[in-house]
Design an enzyme around this catalytic site. Sequence first.
Site, short mmCIF file in Angstrom:
data_model
loop_
_atom_site.label_atom_id
_atom_site.label_comp_id
_atom_site.label_asym_id
_atom_site.label_seq_id
_atom_site.Cartn_x
_atom_site.Cartn_y
_atom_site.Cartn_z
CG HIS A 185 -0.20 0.46 2.45
ND1 HIS A 185 -0.26 -0.76 3.14
CD2 HIS A 185 -0.35 1.19 2.93
CE1 HIS A 185 0.43 -0.21 4.87
NE2 HIS A 185 0.27 1.17 4.41
CG ASP A 208 0.25 -3.84 3.11
OD1 ASP A 208 0.62 -3.51 1.88
OD2 ASP A 208 0.12 -3.64 3.58
N GLY A 251 0.07 2.05 11.68
CA GLY A 251 1.39 1.68 11.01
C GLY A 251 2.12 2.39 10.47
CB SER A 276 2.68 2.25 5.83
OG SER A 276 1.67 2.55 6.72
N GLY A 277 5.73 0.31 5.68
CA GLY A 277 6.37 -0.72 5.14
C GLY A 277 7.36 -0.91 6.23
#
Length: 252
Positions: free
Chosen positions: A70, A115, A204, A206-207
Site C-alpha cells: 500500500h 501487503d 502502521g 507503513s512498510g
Amino acid sequence: MIRLVICSLFLAGVLGAVPIPRRLRSNGRIVGGTDADIANYPYQVSMQVNNGHFCGGSIISTEWVVTAAHCVKDIPINVVSFRAGSSNQGTGGTVHPAEQITYNPNFSEQTADYDIAVAKVSVLFVFSNTVQPIKFTSVAPPTGTPVVVTGWGALYEDGPAPEVLQQVQINIVDFEECDSVYGGITQRMICAGVPQGGKGVCGGDSGGPLVANGSLVGVVSWGAFCAAKGYPQVFSDVAVLSSWVTFITGVS
C-alpha cells in the site's frame, strides 16, 4: 494512493469482532518508542516521495528493499527514492532512486492481505556500519516472542513527527487472539503488541520492519486505535511471503 487509518468510528465493530475495513496509512506512527541510532538498525530506510518521508522499508541486498504494497501502489516510480544510513529521515546518509517497484499481485486494498512489495534501486547500497541488509525469515516467531519495530512518524495520534528514528519493543500476539479482536486476519498476517497498550505502531509505520532475533519477520501494515490497550497491530507475515520476495528479487 490509499490513505487508510483505523479510527474510533469502528470501535463497536472491533469489540464485536466484526471485520474492520483495513485502513492503511503511509505515514504511520511509532507510539511509546525512544530515539534510535541507525547503526543499530542499519537495514532501515526511509521511502521518500518527492524527497519527503512517506514510508519505511528494509534493505535485503545491495539493490533491493522490502516495503508494504500500500506504500507503493499508484505512486509514480520517478518520485520514489530511499534514504539509507541516517537516523534522520530528512537529512544525511545516501539517497537511492527507485528503478523498479513490484507489489504482490494478490494485494487487496479492502482486506490488506498480501501487503508486501519490493523495490530495486538504481544506485546500489554500499554496506557500512550504518547500511546493512537484513535476512528475512522463513519461520514465523511463536507467540510471546519479543520483537522490535522501528520507523519515523508522529509520536502519538495527531502529534508531532520526530526527525529521529524511533524504536519500540513489543511481543508476538497469538493469531486466534488477534483475529478475535479484528476478524478477518489471514494467514499472510502476523500480529504484535503489548496487552497494556501504549507501545507499537499507530495505523502502521507503513512498510517498516518488524524484527525478531536479527531477522525480518514482518512488514508494518495496519492497526487500530494507536496501539490502545487490547488492540494488537497487524504486519505482513514475511515467513509466509518470503518465497514471493525471493521469486522477484532472487534474494533468499
